[in-house]
Design a protein around this motif. Structure first.
Motif, mmCIF file in Angstrom:
data_model
loop_
_atom_site.group_PDB
_atom_site.id
_atom_site.type_symbol
_atom_site.label_atom_id
_atom_site.label_comp_id
_atom_site.label_asym_id
_atom_site.label_seq_id
_atom_site.Cartn_x
_atom_site.Cartn_y
_atom_site.Cartn_z
ATOM 1 N N VAL A 62 0.817 -1.209 0.000
ATOM 2 C CA VAL A 62 0.000 0.000 0.000
ATOM 3 C C VAL A 62 0.856 1.265 0.000
ATOM 4 N N TRP A 63 2.130 1.179 0.354
ATOM 5 C CA TRP A 63 3.006 2.350 0.253
ATOM 6 C C TRP A 63 2.924 2.944 -1.148
ATOM 7 N N GLN A 64 2.828 2.065 -2.150
ATOM 8 C CA GLN A 64 2.824 2.526 -3.535
ATOM 9 C C GLN A 64 1.558 3.273 -3.904
ATOM 10 N N ALA A 65 0.538 3.209 -3.055
ATOM 11 C CA ALA A 65 -0.681 3.963 -3.317
ATOM 12 C C ALA A 65 -0.511 5.442 -3.007
ATOM 13 N N VAL A 66 0.580 5.793 -2.313
ATOM 14 C CA VAL A 66 0.898 7.198 -2.035
ATOM 15 C C VAL A 66 1.715 7.742 -3.215
ATOM 16 N N LYS A 67 1.290 8.854 -3.754
ATOM 17 C CA LYS A 67 1.993 9.428 -4.902
ATOM 18 C C LYS A 67 3.428 9.765 -4.516
ATOM 19 N N PRO A 68 4.408 9.242 -5.253
ATOM 20 C CA PRO A 68 5.805 9.449 -4.856
ATOM 21 C C PRO A 68 6.232 10.910 -4.894
ATOM 22 N N GLN A 69 5.622 11.692 -5.777
ATOM 23 C CA GLN A 69 5.992 13.117 -5.862
ATOM 24 C C GLN A 69 5.745 13.831 -4.545
ATOM 25 N N ARG A 70 4.759 13.347 -3.787
ATOM 26 C CA ARG A 70 4.471 13.960 -2.492
ATOM 27 C C ARG A 70 5.605 13.744 -1.510
ATOM 28 N N LEU A 71 6.420 12.699 -1.771
ATOM 29 C CA LEU A 71 7.515 12.354 -0.872
ATOM 30 C C LEU A 71 8.873 12.796 -1.411
ATOM 31 N N GLY A 72 8.864 13.452 -2.583
ATOM 32 C CA GLY A 72 10.100 14.027 -3.095
ATOM 33 C C GLY A 72 10.824 13.206 -4.141
ATOM 34 N N PHE A 73 10.178 12.184 -4.703
ATOM 35 C CA PHE A 73 10.807 11.440 -5.793
ATOM 36 C C PHE A 73 9.741 11.122 -6.846
ATOM 37 N N GLN A 74 10.178 10.682 -8.021
ATOM 38 C CA GLN A 74 9.276 10.568 -9.157
ATOM 39 C C GLN A 74 8.549 9.236 -9.263
ATOM 40 N N ARG A 75 9.162 8.166 -8.809
ATOM 41 C CA ARG A 75 8.502 6.869 -8.899
ATOM 42 C C ARG A 75 9.032 5.938 -7.814
ATOM 43 N N TRP A 76 8.201 5.010 -7.409
ATOM 44 C CA TRP A 76 8.639 4.013 -6.439
ATOM 45 C C TRP A 76 9.643 3.075 -7.093
#
Length: 294
Positions: free
Chosen positions: A218-232
């Protein structure tokens, strides 16, 4: 030995034949002095002692307990907060700055619904939502918790989809007693999909809805841009997904405590529905509609 008068400079007196007592001072104090607490405020310039990396504080992550320094060449490195830094040559123990702000009352819930200030929780419905995975349940609570309390829907943690049949047998779904189930990695041909199909074909099928997201975690359900990177990152199959993800992202990953801090960081980046992928949003909304119908 002949002694001189007590007042003569540089001379010993009869009462002090061997000079000053070296133990009378703090002889154990480090050469640079003892470390003091220091907030890692943005713009502060410090040096990390083990690497001699000197730079300006440009980011502090409270969840990961790290500080990012940018040097004069605009290169960045991340270090754990705590001891091991010099400020103007003096040792310091860096900690996250303390910000005291009073948040404004929200006008909408995290799911985007109109907020109802001070609304009492409704008496719990007979229907339930089962969520597979502790992190999944925490994410559902963060984004949809207010809505679920208003609707009187209780969310129960499901340790694994293999336990679903036992949970349903104990709960005994029926008319007015519906169950919605959210599972991980519900893709065609998977174990999860076969279990969902078996439930749908069974006698409880009309009163149970099993849905899921396609993500490995479910971590991947969080948009990575919100965490400072472009993709998981793509984690090799032989690695534990969570630890492998932390490692590939440059986050601490030594033990389960590091993974827990990483999840806290991920969850902390979620402000509301806008930070989640639609593959999860649609499924949860579908479950809420199902268990509140009728």
């Amino acid at each position: 030995m002949t002694s001189t008068s007590p007042g003569a400079p540089g001379r010993t007196s009869p009462a002090d034949r061997y000079g000053d007592d070296v133990l009378a001072t703090d002889w154990r104090a480090p050469r640079r002095g003892r470390a003091t607490e220091q907030a890692a405020d943005l713009g502060l310039v410090v040096e990390e002692v083990t690497t001699d990396w000197c730079g300006e504080v440009v980011a502090v992550d409270r969840d990961l307990h790290t500080v990012t320094l940018e040097d004069r060449r605009r290169k960045r490195r991340t270090f754990p907060l705590g001891p091991g830094f010099l400020l103007e040559g003096r040792p310091v123990v860096l900690h996250a700055p303390v910000h005291r702000t009073v948040p404004a009352a929200p006008t909408r819930t995290a799911s985007g619904s109109l907020a109802v200030p001070d609304a009492p929780a409704r008496v719990a419905r007979a229907s339930r939502i089962f969520v597979e995975g502790r992190h999944d349940a925490e994410l559902v609570e963060k984004v949809w918790g207010d809505d679920l309390r208003v609707e009187g829907v209780v969310v129960e943690y499901l340790g694994g989809v293999d336990d679903l049949a036992d949970h349903l047998r104990d709960f005994r779904p029926g008319p007015g007693r519906r169950v919605g189930v959210l599972v991980d990695h519900l893709v065609k041909g998977s174990k999860e999909s076969r279990i969902a199909q078996a439930v749908a074909r069974g006698p409880m099928g009309p009163h149970v809805l099993v849905v899921g997201h396609p993500f490995v975690d479910v971590w991947q359900a969080v948009k990575p841009q919100r965490l400072g990177f472009q993709r998981w990152p793509d984690v090799p199959r032989h690695l534990d997904w969570k630890k492998g993800t932390c490692q590939l992202l440059g986050w601490p990953h030594r033990d389960q405590a590091d993974v827990a801090r990483a999840w806290k960081h991920v969850l902390g980046g979620v402000r509301g529905y806008q930070d989640l992928e639609p593959e999860l949003l649609g499924r949860v909304e579908e479950l809420i509609d199902f268990v509140t119908a009728g």
